[in-house]
Scaffold this active site. Structure first.
Site, PDB file in Angstrom:
ATOM      1  N   LYS A   9       0.817  -1.216   0.000  1.00 26.90           N
ATOM      2  CA  LYS A   9       0.000   0.000   0.000  1.00 26.90           C
ATOM      3  C   LYS A   9       0.854   1.271   0.000  1.00 26.90           C
ATOM      4  CE  LYS A   9      -3.822  -2.316   2.443  1.00 26.90           C
ATOM      5  NZ  LYS A   9      -4.730  -2.253   3.616  1.00 26.90           N
ATOM      6  N   TYR A  49     -12.722  -3.362  -2.641  1.00 28.66           N
ATOM      7  CA  TYR A  49     -13.209  -3.279  -1.257  1.00 28.66           C
ATOM      8  C   TYR A  49     -14.736  -3.271  -1.215  1.00 28.66           C
ATOM      9  CZ  TYR A  49      -8.441  -2.408   0.424  1.00 28.66           C
ATOM     10  OH  TYR A  49      -7.117  -2.533   0.755  1.00 28.66           O
ATOM     11  N   ASN A 112      -1.884  -0.007   7.220  1.00 26.06           N
ATOM     12  CA  ASN A 112      -1.292  -1.280   7.658  1.00 26.06           C
ATOM     13  C   ASN A 112      -0.408  -1.932   6.602  1.00 26.06           C
ATOM     14  OD1 ASN A 112      -3.300  -2.168   5.960  1.00 26.06           O
ATOM     15  ND2 ASN A 112      -4.476  -3.248   7.516  1.00 26.06           N
ATOM     16  N   HIS A 115      -1.926  -5.692   1.726  1.00 28.63           N
ATOM     17  CA  HIS A 115      -3.171  -6.442   1.545  1.00 28.63           C
ATOM     18  C   HIS A 115      -2.820  -7.819   1.001  1.00 28.63           C
ATOM     19  CE1 HIS A 115      -7.092  -7.656  -0.161  1.00 28.63           C
ATOM     20  NE2 HIS A 115      -6.352  -8.101  -1.157  1.00 28.63           N
ATOM     21  N   GLU A 126      -9.041 -11.656  -7.404  1.00 27.21           N
ATOM     22  CA  GLU A 126      -8.008 -10.617  -7.372  1.00 27.21           C
ATOM     23  C   GLU A 126      -6.953 -10.841  -8.461  1.00 27.21           C
ATOM     24  OE1 GLU A 126      -6.768 -10.278  -3.264  1.00 27.21           O
ATOM     25  OE2 GLU A 126      -8.676  -9.340  -2.720  1.00 27.21           O
TER      26      GLU A 126
HETATM   27  N1  UDP Z   1      -9.823  -0.955   7.277  1.00 32.58           N
HETATM   28  C1  UDP Z   1      -9.876   0.252   7.961  1.00 32.58           C
HETATM   29  N2  UDP Z   1     -10.628   0.328   9.111  1.00 32.58           N
HETATM   30  C2  UDP Z   1     -11.309  -0.749   9.614  1.00 32.58           C
HETATM   31  C3  UDP Z   1     -11.240  -1.975   8.920  1.00 32.58           C
HETATM   32  C4  UDP Z   1     -10.489  -2.040   7.742  1.00 32.58           C
HETATM   33  O1  UDP Z   1      -9.282   1.235   7.541  1.00 32.58           O
HETATM   34  O2  UDP Z   1     -11.964  -0.623  10.665  1.00 32.58           O
HETATM   35  C5  UDP Z   1      -9.012  -1.046   6.069  1.00 32.58           C
HETATM   36  C6  UDP Z   1      -7.653  -1.678   6.350  1.00 32.58           C
HETATM   37  O3  UDP Z   1      -6.664  -0.989   5.601  1.00 32.58           O
HETATM   38  C7  UDP Z   1      -7.815  -3.089   5.861  1.00 32.58           C
HETATM   39  C8  UDP Z   1      -8.766  -2.884   4.684  1.00 32.58           C
HETATM   40  O4  UDP Z   1      -9.657  -1.861   5.116  1.00 32.58           O
HETATM   41  O5  UDP Z   1      -6.566  -3.675   5.495  1.00 32.58           O
HETATM   42  C9  UDP Z   1      -9.551  -4.116   4.283  1.00 32.58           C
HETATM   43  O6  UDP Z   1     -10.254  -4.594   5.407  1.00 32.58           O
HETATM   44  P1  UDP Z   1     -10.365  -6.153   5.670  1.00 32.58           P
HETATM   45  O7  UDP Z   1     -11.368  -6.339   6.769  1.00 32.58           O
HETATM   46  O8  UDP Z   1     -10.600  -6.871   4.395  1.00 32.58           O
HETATM   47  O9  UDP Z   1      -8.928  -6.503   6.305  1.00 32.58           O
HETATM   48  P2  UDP Z   1      -7.638  -7.235   5.699  1.00 32.58           P
HETATM   49  O10 UDP Z   1      -8.131  -8.362   4.842  1.00 32.58           O
HETATM   50  O11 UDP Z   1      -6.852  -6.215   4.936  1.00 32.58           O
HETATM   51  O12 UDP Z   1      -6.877  -7.717   6.910  1.00 32.58           O
HETATM   52 MG    MG Z   2      -9.536  -8.347   3.318  1.00 28.47          MG
END
Ligand code: UDP
Ligand code: MG
Length: 154
Positions: A9, A49, A112, A115, A126
């Site tokens: 990212k 997303y 974070n 992804h 994807e």
């Molecule tokens: N995200 C965020 N706030 C939240 C939850 C998710 O900003 O409360 C963002 C975060 O960058 C995350 C992305 O949305 O990596 C996708 O969310 P997901 O639940 O799919 O988590 P991941 O698969 O990335 O662990």
């Molecule tokens: Mg995810």
């Protein structure tokens, strides 16, 4: 062999972490089969997303993910989807285990660094979302015999 998609990212670019993040997957023994820099459009962010577009944090997430280029790459290996998610760590980096990418490099949920596909179905989607077939490479990884025993190869 399973294939899975990783996005590095914009925060990782700003913080000079891209090379170190890619190295985590290389050193594990995953085979890199595709890699490129792209800029995500708002439309692509909404598709990627889709499970989050109704969340209050989504506008900020889209703005962030479309702000700068990202790196997208594909790795291949036995149970690669699960292996990669373990290396990535849980979504909230403050809760992510030390030794994971998020656990070692980030303090945030919204920043974070990375992804990764979360299931076989997502990985398939994807792959098609980010790569044309000709952007994925089939080649012989010469160390394959040292990464897997005979009974672990598909
Ligand atoms: N995200 C965020 N706030 C939240 C939850 C998710 O900003 O409360 C963002 C975060 O960058 C995350 C992305 O949305 O990596 C996708 O969310 P997901 O639940 O799919 O988590 P991941 O698969 O990335 O662990
Ligand atoms: Mg995810």
């Amino acid at each position: 062999m399973e294939k899975t998609v990783v996005l590095v990212k914009p925060d990782a670019f700003q913080r000079g972490l891209v090379g170190r993040i890619v190295a985590r997957f290389e050193r594990k023994g995953l085979k890199l089969i595709g890699m490129k820099m792209i800029k995500i459009s708002p439309e692509l962010a909404k598709e990627h997303y889709a499970h989050l577009v109704d969340k209050p944090f989504y506008p900020g997430l889209e703005k962030f993910m479309t702000s700068d280029p990202i790196l997208v790459f594909v790795v291949e290996g036995q149970e690669a989807i699960e292996v990669v998610r373990k290396i990535v760590g849980v979504t909230n980096s403050r809760k992510a285990e030390a030794g994971t990418v998020r656990g070692d490099f980030s303090m945030s949920t919204g920043r974070n660094t990375i992804h990764a596909s979360d299931s076989q179905e997502t990985a398939q989607k994807e792959l098609a979302r980010f790569f044309k077939p000709e952007e994925l490479f089939e080649y012989d990884l010469k160390v394959w015999d040292y990464l897997y025993a005979e009974d672990e190869k598909e």
